[in-house]
Motif scaffolding. Structure first.
Motif, PDB file in Angstrom:
ATOM      1  N   ILE D   6      -5.550  -6.561   1.546  1.00 14.42           N
ATOM      2  CA  ILE D   6      -4.170  -6.134   1.160  1.00 14.42           C
ATOM      3  C   ILE D   6      -3.811  -5.956  -0.173  1.00 14.42           C
ATOM      4  O   ILE D   6      -2.919  -4.884  -0.601  1.00 14.42           O
ATOM      5  CB  ILE D   6      -3.112  -6.986   2.011  1.00 14.42           C
ATOM      6  N   LEU D   7      -4.527  -6.638  -1.033  1.00 19.25           N
ATOM      7  CA  LEU D   7      -4.150  -6.812  -2.471  1.00 19.25           C
ATOM      8  C   LEU D   7      -5.500  -6.731  -3.115  1.00 19.25           C
ATOM      9  O   LEU D   7      -6.533  -7.461  -2.847  1.00 19.25           O
ATOM     10  CB  LEU D   7      -3.491  -7.799  -2.880  1.00 19.25           C
ATOM     11  N   GLU D   8      -5.740  -5.880  -3.989  1.00 23.26           N
ATOM     12  CA  GLU D   8      -7.022  -5.738  -4.895  1.00 23.26           C
ATOM     13  C   GLU D   8      -6.963  -5.660  -6.323  1.00 23.26           C
ATOM     14  O   GLU D   8      -6.484  -4.369  -6.693  1.00 23.26           O
ATOM     15  CB  GLU D   8      -7.680  -4.602  -4.283  1.00 23.26           C
ATOM     16  N   VAL D   9      -7.053  -6.568  -6.835  1.00 25.53           N
ATOM     17  CA  VAL D   9      -7.233  -6.502  -8.397  1.00 25.53           C
ATOM     18  C   VAL D   9      -8.584  -6.086  -8.919  1.00 25.53           C
ATOM     19  O   VAL D   9      -9.454  -6.742  -8.705  1.00 25.53           O
ATOM     20  CB  VAL D   9      -6.554  -7.859  -8.956  1.00 25.53           C
ATOM     21  N   LYS D  10      -8.606  -5.224  -9.738  1.00 23.18           N
ATOM     22  CA  LYS D  10      -9.766  -4.631 -10.385  1.00 23.18           C
ATOM     23  C   LYS D  10      -9.737  -4.709 -12.012  1.00 23.18           C
ATOM     24  O   LYS D  10      -8.747  -4.038 -12.469  1.00 23.18           O
ATOM     25  CB  LYS D  10      -9.999  -3.485  -9.964  1.00 23.18           C
ATOM     26  N   ASN D  11     -10.576  -5.393 -12.623  1.00 26.51           N
ATOM     27  CA  ASN D  11     -10.718  -5.282 -14.041  1.00 26.51           C
ATOM     28  C   ASN D  11      -9.425  -5.385 -14.859  1.00 26.51           C
ATOM     29  O   ASN D  11      -9.244  -4.693 -15.915  1.00 26.51           O
ATOM     30  CB  ASN D  11     -11.525  -3.737 -14.331  1.00 26.51           C
ATOM     31  N   LEU D  12      -8.780  -6.421 -14.515  1.00 27.42           N
ATOM     32  CA  LEU D  12      -7.329  -6.476 -15.165  1.00 27.42           C
ATOM     33  C   LEU D  12      -7.575  -7.366 -16.476  1.00 27.42           C
ATOM     34  O   LEU D  12      -8.291  -8.035 -16.680  1.00 27.42           O
ATOM     35  CB  LEU D  12      -6.724  -7.534 -14.326  1.00 27.42           C
ATOM     36  N   ARG D  74      -1.614  -2.486  -0.376  1.00 30.99           N
ATOM     37  CA  ARG D  74      -1.716  -1.671   0.624  1.00 30.99           C
ATOM     38  C   ARG D  74      -0.489  -2.282   1.761  1.00 30.99           C
ATOM     39  O   ARG D  74      -0.409  -3.196   1.901  1.00 30.99           O
ATOM     40  CB  ARG D  74      -2.964  -1.527   1.350  1.00 30.99           C
ATOM     41  N   TYR D  75       0.354  -1.300   2.080  1.00 26.53           N
ATOM     42  CA  TYR D  75       1.330  -1.691   3.011  1.00 26.53           C
ATOM     43  C   TYR D  75       2.006  -0.898   3.769  1.00 26.53           C
ATOM     44  O   TYR D  75       1.575   0.446   3.506  1.00 26.53           O
ATOM     45  CB  TYR D  75       2.428  -2.364   2.242  1.00 26.53           C
ATOM     46  N   GLN D  76       2.920  -1.137   4.821  1.00 26.50           N
ATOM     47  CA  GLN D  76       3.293  -0.266   5.584  1.00 26.50           C
ATOM     48  C   GLN D  76       4.714   0.349   5.241  1.00 26.50           C
ATOM     49  O   GLN D  76       5.820  -0.816   5.061  1.00 26.50           O
ATOM     50  CB  GLN D  76       3.241  -0.717   6.860  1.00 26.50           C
ATOM     51  N   LYS D  77       5.012   1.469   4.981  1.00 29.40           N
ATOM     52  CA  LYS D  77       6.372   1.899   4.567  1.00 29.40           C
ATOM     53  C   LYS D  77       6.852   2.859   5.645  1.00 29.40           C
ATOM     54  O   LYS D  77       5.968   3.965   5.916  1.00 29.40           O
ATOM     55  CB  LYS D  77       6.267   2.560   3.254  1.00 29.40           C
ATOM     56  N   ASP D  78       7.632   2.744   6.339  1.00 30.06           N
ATOM     57  CA  ASP D  78       8.247   3.775   7.568  1.00 30.06           C
ATOM     58  C   ASP D  78       6.893   4.243   8.323  1.00 30.06           C
ATOM     59  O   ASP D  78       6.759   5.070   8.869  1.00 30.06           O
ATOM     60  CB  ASP D  78       8.963   4.911   6.892  1.00 30.06           C
ATOM     61  N   ASN D  79       6.503   3.021   8.673  1.00 30.51           N
ATOM     62  CA  ASN D  79       5.192   3.006   9.776  1.00 30.51           C
ATOM     63  C   ASN D  79       4.111   3.907   9.475  1.00 30.51           C
ATOM     64  O   ASN D  79       3.359   4.283  10.087  1.00 30.51           O
ATOM     65  CB  ASN D  79       5.571   3.395  11.159  1.00 30.51           C
ATOM     66  N   GLY D 217       1.913 -15.487   9.516  1.00 30.92           N
ATOM     67  CA  GLY D 217       0.683 -14.400   9.234  1.00 30.92           C
ATOM     68  C   GLY D 217       0.636 -13.941   7.782  1.00 30.92           C
ATOM     69  O   GLY D 217       0.020 -12.980   7.457  1.00 30.92           O
ATOM     70  N   VAL D 218       1.585 -14.457   6.993  1.00 34.72           N
ATOM     71  CA  VAL D 218       1.421 -13.954   5.508  1.00 34.72           C
ATOM     72  C   VAL D 218       0.478 -14.017   4.986  1.00 34.72           C
ATOM     73  O   VAL D 218      -0.276 -15.232   5.010  1.00 34.72           O
ATOM     74  CB  VAL D 218       3.125 -14.628   4.959  1.00 34.72           C
ATOM     75  N   ALA D 219       0.041 -13.447   4.180  1.00 32.72           N
ATOM     76  CA  ALA D 219      -1.078 -13.741   3.098  1.00 32.72           C
ATOM     77  C   ALA D 219      -0.605 -14.553   1.992  1.00 32.72           C
ATOM     78  O   ALA D 219       0.588 -14.153   1.402  1.00 32.72           O
ATOM     79  CB  ALA D 219      -1.891 -12.568   2.682  1.00 32.72           C
ATOM     80  N   ILE D 220      -1.388 -15.486   1.350  1.00 31.55           N
ATOM     81  CA  ILE D 220      -0.828 -16.186   0.379  1.00 31.55           C
ATOM     82  C   ILE D 220      -1.803 -16.348  -0.737  1.00 31.55           C
ATOM     83  O   ILE D 220      -3.126 -16.464  -0.414  1.00 31.55           O
ATOM     84  CB  ILE D 220      -0.637 -17.588   1.077  1.00 31.55           C
TER      85      ILE D 220
END
Lengths: 334, 543, 311, 358
Positions: D6-12, D74-79, D217-220
């Motif tokens: 859902i969340l991907e952090v790269k080379n920050l 990544r998330y859902q917006k308006d399905n 079911g939230v990601a933490i």
């Protein structure tokens, strides 16, 4: 990566590399840091330069002009400002209300940079001498009240308890009387003059300093290093001098910078209601109050001292602001 | 600065939006508006001592007699008056149509009460000394408290006959009868009002051309025409307004704007208005002088005093520093005060004294130094700092310092400024060296200066001048003195006295004040006098 | 809370009495007397002294004075300014004018100050912040009488927009310039204070959390920032009142406003003891009351203190 | 599990501009968060863990700057599935769509993270109303009461009208959690949510968070300096030191077979849970100053296992298992074999035992 070889994987003692650690020392670098921060504050730096400039002018200004300080020349009364060269641009050409007294009086090659007053005295030298006197009054008054305020605040804050209670009641009573009333009355009682003004300013000025010092002391005396010093048996005096005082010095400097303009203001206000210095000694306030009487006719008499006074007060406030930000850890970047 | 202006405008705009309706003065017809620099101190004819108070009192009360525009004495409440052969008894016949504003008649009793109230020692009225100078029978004793006030030489014969008896003929008696302190006072009203008398408009009645309708402390004194006044036909104005402006410049601007008809202006701004159509210079009787305190050892030195007297340029003060119509004081008696039997003004006739002469001053100075056994000397010049009616006392002092130090090498002058009350206190008690002060004439006779100020033992003798010969001369020309009767001899003797005083430099006159005035061209008929208050009775204004 | 207030009031009264005493003592040493006049003799002066009871010993005088104030609310009569008039009759009408102008200035000053403070604090270190900060520094550093001079020169004299002096006939119109002159300092001080407070509040954790909730910046500032910053602005109302008093002394003089500031200066210059004491008394009580009011007000508007004290 | 994280952090890389220079707080880190899982980021204070999460929400201070890197969300917006880079989408977008709405945060100190002048109810409702999650105020109140109940606050009707200072620390933190859950976010960042609390309250809050995850079911992302705290909560753990991730792996891998000396240090410094007099080891020295980051491995300066190479070159990530990565030269084949301190070993053994018992 190509440089990696086996030898590099030998274990070593960490002590060898301790030196590479960045060492942040407090204390001596405190002022250096503050100074670094202060330098970034444009207003503060401009203010500092303005103060230095005005101070320099107060010292050398009176001799830069072409006229003798405090000399009355009856033929030269009420002359507006006239500066060579600039006069060709239509400014500082000596005219006022549409006519030029220099020409009218036939003084074609006489120049008074700031003009003259109603007794024919050179305002250039009077303004800078006045600045010097305003400075002097402010510095002496503030120096004394700072010392007194610090002492009072330290004692009250450090010893606390009944001492604090009594001392704070006294402060409360004194601050209940409007400062200006006290200053006026004191100046009258002590007979108008330089010493009385300084004394009156002193008597009323220390309150705010003592308050700041007290509250800071209260905060600091509960801190561990002070408690540690106490448990080691250090005497109160040593603790105050070595532990408390150095830690509130920033606040003290800032307060001092704020006190100076207020002292200058009080002095100028006294002058404004006619209770100032003994003439012909003139501070900026005296010059303003005298110039004010002729504001309609000869605005130059009030303009120059007002500009210098305002610039001075503004600069002190800017510097004080800058210093406060520089000393205040809250404002530190991160 | 530019930003500041913008910012201020912004402030203003926002403030205007908040909602304001610019109030303008309601236009009443024929109200003369006069700017005054200070407020009334007291409306009580006897408590008042200052110019503004007297001017106000003069507008709402009327005495036995008044000055006309030329300074001649004309009838007031008194229709006619008789002076006895020996000049010691004055009998005034009062008009029967004079009323107080509460409807009661103005009677001789009101004058008797007024005189007695003035002299009553319990009240300690400042001007009670006039009763003494007028030589009113028993006056001195009453003031001293050794005789009751009822013994004072004033009496009412019926309602309309008022008789004053004097111990000696007093040449300036009639002039003093114009002075507000001798105006009638209504006993019944005063006693009914008690402590409140004359403290507010409600506790005040008038018998003059105007009635006081409003007094707002610090800002406004309003009069309307007195409909009960006997001579109301002469009064053209519907009202009179004194507005208080602490700053002359504001008053001048209001004048420019047309909201003020009359204002005085100070020398600082005279240059701006010299060419204004309304610009007038009015000569006043006040003489400013340096008072050398003879209780002080240094100042006892005559040569020093003379050196000082000759060492400064009076013309510079009068013309350049002040430039408001002030003139050089060539002697202590003011110019325009009194005309002698020879038809000449005393000032012109007596001549000019102590004219500036640096060489002479230096000679005196050398002699003084030798006598005092010093080579250098510091003297203190006492001056009142915020003297309200003369913003320039300090400036003048600075000029004097510069002149003295320039022309008398080795002399240092230290200026000591203090508030006026303190200056007067110091001068009263003798705690000063050289003081700058003034004296306004109370009546049109040289004695108002020569006797009251410089006779030995006079309470107003600030310089502590004491000269037996001088005292002798003054005694001889004072009412009751040997030479008082013969006006010509008296005149010459007075001149002689002034010459003696100034020759000794018992006093060092500096200048006689003038006031630069701005009077609207719409206004006519305000009467200014060297002695006495401006009269508004006959003033008028066109719309 | 009630106990706290009554304790404060008790101390305020004590403080006031001490202040009156100090003033009385100071006046004792004032040079000159109210009766010094060119034509008043020494003998008459002594009579006057006796008449007004000024010849009695200090303690007796102070006692009588205190008794008159406390029991009868009588502040004596004016000795020099408006002779024989009750001091309260002179002072109270003028107090109205001073208070009106003071309140106008306080209102204008704090309103403008809050606006500038918010603009400045919410835009920290941007150009608009620099400008407002500079104006605010200007406001605190330039003496009020200089502002008064400037305003009266430009608006009164040069452009003739406003009346140059206070006029009784147009109390609002002619008080605009004095109000502005007086409000400059208030405005500047409020701006500076609010700016600092707002910056501090805006950098606090809870604002971060509000932002993390996805609340719009402008809402963050208004709903949370200003609300919290304003609470502490109340604390400077006390000191500001003092400033207004001091300012009124100056500004009333320049504009010829017949208020008590001007009267006080006149009183001092003429040794009118009773006038001086009464005005100083008013000033001190105003100041003390204001401080007390601010403390109470602070308790009311800040829920943290409100409940802590209430419960 | 082939679903994209859902969340991907790269080379920050993040740095802060200070008066003295640039503070390189985050120096090239990458990690990801899967749907519904709990990732613990562990490190000493100043290691950059908070900054990382604040950067995700665009909440870093004005003087901070993301130099390089991306953070895909990544998330859902308006399905519809949406994938955006949070670091590039602009604050307005974050405010409107992400903050509170999709990603919520819980701060460390509940004492300071609530507006002291606003009733807690309003503070909870604020987010829902602004994001239009509820149709009206009434609905908001209803939802708020539910939330309060969910986070275990009794008498919700009373609490809703109270000010933060009227609540205890634990309750406040529950309120903060309620605020975070108000908009039913996909990701919850808990930034040391228990550090400021008493030990007993700590475990309650931890339980609550676990519970909530189960329910919603939230990601933490769970940030902490204390490995002990997350032992029961985390699915995966990332250990950060001096702006870098030094070790990352599944919770079991980190707890039972840690490879990095720093992780050893952290594990050793967990106060004993058994209450026995175990030796607690602390890591000597302080984290380095990152204005002038040291060359090579930053931890080497404090490590008793330091080697010459540590001062020359920063170690790459060595893969231990599919999920376990360690940045330490000690895992280089050439490195001398060292093992974790015996004390720690003993400890881990006891954990394992206890774990088995459970």
């Amino acid at each position: 990566m190509e440089k990696i070889n086996k030898e590099m994987f030998t274990r070593i003692s960490t002590q060898d590399h301790q030196v590479q650690e960045m060492v942040f020392d407090t204390g001596a670098t405190f002022f250096k840091d503050a100074w670094k921060r202060f330098r970034k504050n444009k207003g503060g730096v401009i203010g500092l330069f303005a103060i230095i400039f005005i101070l320099t002018m107060a010292i050398i200004g009176p001799w830069l002009g072409t006229h003798v300080y405090n000399e009355l020349i009856a033929e030269h009364i009420d002359l507006p400002a006239r500066v060579p060269f600039l006069e060709y641009f239509g400014i500082f050409d000596g005219s006022v209300n549409g006519f030029n007294p220099y020409i009218k009086k036939g003084l074609t090659d006489v120049y008074y940079w700031f003009g003259t007053d109603n007794l024919g005295r050179d305002l250039w030298s009077r303004v800078w001498m006045g600045t010097r006197i305003s400075f002097f009054v402010a510095f002496v008054a503030v120096t004394i009240d700072v010392v007194f305020g610090i002492t009072y605040g330290l004692i009250s804050g450090y010893f606390g308890g009944k001492v604090d209670l009594v001392m704070q009641r006294i402060v409360e009573v004194i601050s209940g009387i409007p400062n200006l009333v006290v200053v006026i009355l004191l100046v009258l009682v002590l007979k108008p003059g330089l010493t009385s003004i300084i004394l009156a300013l002193m008597i009323t000025g220390w309150i705010s300093m003592s308050r700041v010092v007290r509250s800071q002391t209260l905060k600091i005396k509960e801190m561990e290093f002070v408690l540690a010093a106490k448990s080691l048996g250090a005497s109160s005096f040593v603790i105050i001098a070595k532990e408390v005082l150095p830690n509130i010095i920033g606040q003290i400097i800032v307060m001092t910078m704020f006190s100076i303009p207020s002292a200058i203001f009080y002095e100028s206000f006294l002058a404004f209601i006619g209770l100032g210095l003994q003439p012909p000694v003139a501070s900026l306030g005296v010059l303003i109050s005298r110039g004010y009487l002729a504001m309609l006719t000869y605005p130059h008499m009030v303009t120059f001292p007002v500009v210098v006074l305002s610039t001075l007060m503004l600069s002190f406030n800017l510097v004080a602001d800058g210093l406060r930000d520089a000393f205040d850890p809250k404002m530190k970047g991160f | 600065m530019k930003y500041l202006t913008k910012f201020v405008s912004l402030l203003l705009v926002s403030f205007l939006i908040v909602g304001c309706t610019g109030g303008k003065d309601e236009g009443s017809d024929l109200v003369l508006k006069v700017a005054k620099s200070s407020d009334v101190i007291s409306l009580d004819t006897h408590v008042a001592t200052d110019g503004v108070s007297f001017e106000v009192i003069k507008a709402f009360t009327e005495g036995l007699v008044e000055y006309d525009a030329d300074g001649k004495i004309i009838a007031g409440v008194a229709k006619t008056w008789d002076i006895s052969e020996d000049g010691k008894t004055y009998t005034f016949t009062l008009r029967e149509d004079a009323f107080w504003s509460n409807g009661t008649k103005v009677t001789a009793g009101d004058f008797v009460y007024g005189f007695q109230r003035l002299a009553d020692p319990d009240n300690a009225h400042q001007y009670s000394y006039l009763v003494e100078s007028l030589k009113i029978t028993n006056g001195a004793d009453v003031i001293a408290g050794t005789k009751p006030v009822t013994e004072l030489g004033v009496k009412a014969e019926g309602d309309y006959k008022f008789v004053v008896t004097l111990d000696a003929a007093v040449p300036y008696f009639m002039q003093l009868m114009t002075f507000p302190s001798f105006h009638p006072v209504n006993k019944a009203f005063v006693e009914a009002a008690g402590d409140k008398y004359a403290t507010t408009v409600e506790f005040l009645i008038s018998n003059g051309p105007f009635v006081l309708t409003e007094w707002i402390s610090g800002s406004l004194i309003k009069f309307s025409k007195n409909e009960k006044y006997w001579d109301k036909a002469v009064v053209k104005l519907d009202g009179l307004e004194f507005q208080i402006f602490k700053d002359y410049q504001s008053a001048a601007l209001e004048f420019e704007a047309g909201t003020i008809d009359v204002t005085a202006i100070t020398s600082n701004i005279v240059d701006r208005y010299k060419d204004n159509a309304g610009y007038t210079e009015v000569k006043l009787g006040y003489v400013w002088f340096l008072s050398p305190n003879q209780l002080d050892v240094t100042m006892q030195n005559k040569n020093l005093r003379l050196a000082l007297a000759h060492a400064f340029d009076r013309a510079q003060i009068a013309n350049n520093l002040l430039g408001d119509g002030s003139i050089v004081a060539t002697g202590i008696v003011s110019s325009g005060l009194v005309t002698g039997p020879n038809g000449k003004d005393f000032r012109d006739d007596s001549g000019a004294f102590q004219t500036m002469d640096v060489a002479k001053a230096k000679t005196f100075w050398e002699a003084a130094k030798t006598e005092l056994g010093v080579t250098a000397l510091t003297i203190e010049l006492l001056v009142g700092s915020p003297e309200t009616d003369t913003g320039l006392a300090v400036g003048t002092a600075e000029f004097l310092k510069s002149e003295f130090e320039k022309n008398l090498p080795g002399l240092t002058v230290e200026i000591k400024t203090t508030i006026k009350k303190d200056r007067l206190d110091l001068m009263n008690t003798g705690g000063y060296q050289l003081g700058l002060t003034r004296w306004g004439p109370d009546f049109a006779d040289p004695l108002t200066y020569l006797k009251d100020l410089f006779e030995t033992g006079s309470p107003y003798n600030y310089p502590r001048f004491s000269n037996a010969e001088y005292d002798g001369i003054i005694a001889s020309v004072s009412p009751g003195g040997d030479l008082a009767a013969d006006l010509n001899v008296r005149w010459d003797t007075l001149k002689q006295a002034e010459a003696l005083l100034l020759g000794e430099a018992g006093v060092i006159p500096a200048w006689q004040t003038g006031t630069a005035m701005l009077i609207s061209s719409k206004v006519t008929g305000i009467e200014y006098h060297v002695v006495g208050m401006p009269g508004y009775k006959r003033a008028t204004k066109v719309e | 809370m009630l106990k706290y207030i009554s304790k404060r009031i008790f101390w305020s009264i004590i403080t006031l009495l001490i202040i009156v005493f100090i003033l009385f003592l100071l006046l004792q040493f004032m040079p000159g007397t109210p009766f010094d006049d060119e034509k008043l003799t020494e003998a008459q002066r002594i009579i006057m002294y006796a008449k007004y009871g000024l010849d009695s010993p200090f303690w007796q005088r102070f006692g009588i004075y205190l008794k008159n104030i406390l029991l009868e609310g009588d502040f004596g009569i004016s000795l020099a300014l408006q002779k024989n008039q009750l001091v309260q009759d002179i002072v109270l009408p003028r107090l109205g004018i001073s208070i009106r102008i003071g309140l106008q200035a306080l209102l204008l000053g704090t309103t403008m100050g809050v606006i500038y403070g918010v603009i400045s604090g919410a835009n920290k270190n941007k150009w608009i912040d620099t400008i407002t900060t500079f104006v605010a520094v200007l406001g605190v550093s330039v003496p009020s009488y200089v502002f008064a001079l400037l305003l009266s020169y430009f608006f009164g004299y040069k452009w003739r927009i406003f009346s140059i002096t206070y006029r009784h006939g147009a109390p609002f119109w002619s008080s605009i310039l004095p109000t502005i002159s007086l409000s400059m300092f208030v405005m500047a001080q409020t701006t500076r204070f609010l700016r600092t407070e707002l910056i501090e509040v805006l950098s606090s954790e809870y604002i971060k959390l509000v932002e993390a909730k996805g609340v719009k910046r402008i809402k963050v500032i208004f709903r949370h920032g200003i609300r919290n910053a304003l609470i502490s602005v109340v604390t400077i109302l006390g000191p500001l009142t003092v400033t207004l008093m001091t300012g009124s002394l100056v500004v009333e003089r320049v504009y010829g406003v017949p208020g008590i500031g001007d009267l006080l200066v006149e009183g001092i210059l003429t040794n009118d003891f009773n006038v001086i004491v009464m005005i100083a008394f008013i000033y001190s009580s105003l100041y003390i009351t204001m401080n007390l009011a601010v403390d109470i007000l602070y308790g009311i508007i800040d829920p943290r203190i409100r409940v802590a004290k209430g419960g | 599990m082939e679903q994209k994280p859902i969340l991907e952090v790269k080379n920050l890389q993040i740095s802060f501009q200070l008066n003295f220079g640039t503070n390189h707080v985050i120096r090239d880190i990458s990690f990801h968060l899967n749907k519904g899982e709990t990732l613990a980021i562990v490190g000493e204070s100043g290691s950059g863990k908070s900054v990382t999460t604040k950067a995700i929400l665009g909440l870093i201070d004005d003087n901070g700057c993301v130099e390089v890197g991306s953070c895909l969300f990544r998330y859902q917006k308006d399905n519809k599935d949406v994938e955006i880079d949070l670091l590039k989408c602009g604050k307005d977008y974050l405010q409107k769509n992400i903050r509170g709405n999709k990603i919520a945060i819980i701060f460390q100190d509940p004492m300071t993270s609530l507006d002291p002048t606003m009733k807690v109810g309003r503070q909870i409702m604020e987010g829902m109303l602004d994001h239009k999650k509820v149709s009206n105020r009434k609905a908001a109140v209803k939802r708020t009461l539910e939330l309060l109940e969910l986070v275990g606050i009794d008498l919700p009707e009373k609490r809703i009208n109270q000010y933060p200072h009227q609540l205890s620390g634990g309750m406040r933190q529950r309120v903060v959690i309620a605020i975070a859950l108000a908009c039913e976010p996909d990701v919850l960042i808990a930034d040391e949510p228990t550090t400021a609390l008493d030990v007993t309250i700590q475990s309650q809050i931890l339980e609550l968070i676990k519970d909530i995850q189960k329910k919603t079911g939230v990601a933490i992302i769970f940030i902490t300096h204390d490995l002990g705290v997350v032992a029961n909560v985390a699915d995966r753990v990332a250990v950060m030191y001096a702006g870098k991730i030094v070790e990352t792996g599944l919770a079991n891998e980190i707890y039972y077979s840690p490879k990095h000396p720093y992780t050893w240090g952290l594990l050793s410094s967990i106060p004993s849970m058994s209450g026995q007099n175990e030796e607690i080891l602390s890591i000597p020295g302080t984290p380095p100053n990152l204005i002038n980051p040291p060359k090579g491995d930053a931890f080497a300066y404090r490590s008793e296992y330091a080697m010459d190479i540590d001062f020359e070159e920063h170690p790459p990530m060595f893969q231990v298992s599919d999920t376990h990565f360690v940045a330490s030269w000690l895992l280089h084949p050439d490195a001398p074999k060292v093992s974790m301190p015996t004390v720690l070993q003993a400890r881990i053994e006891s954990y394992k035992k206890r774990g088995d018992q459970q």
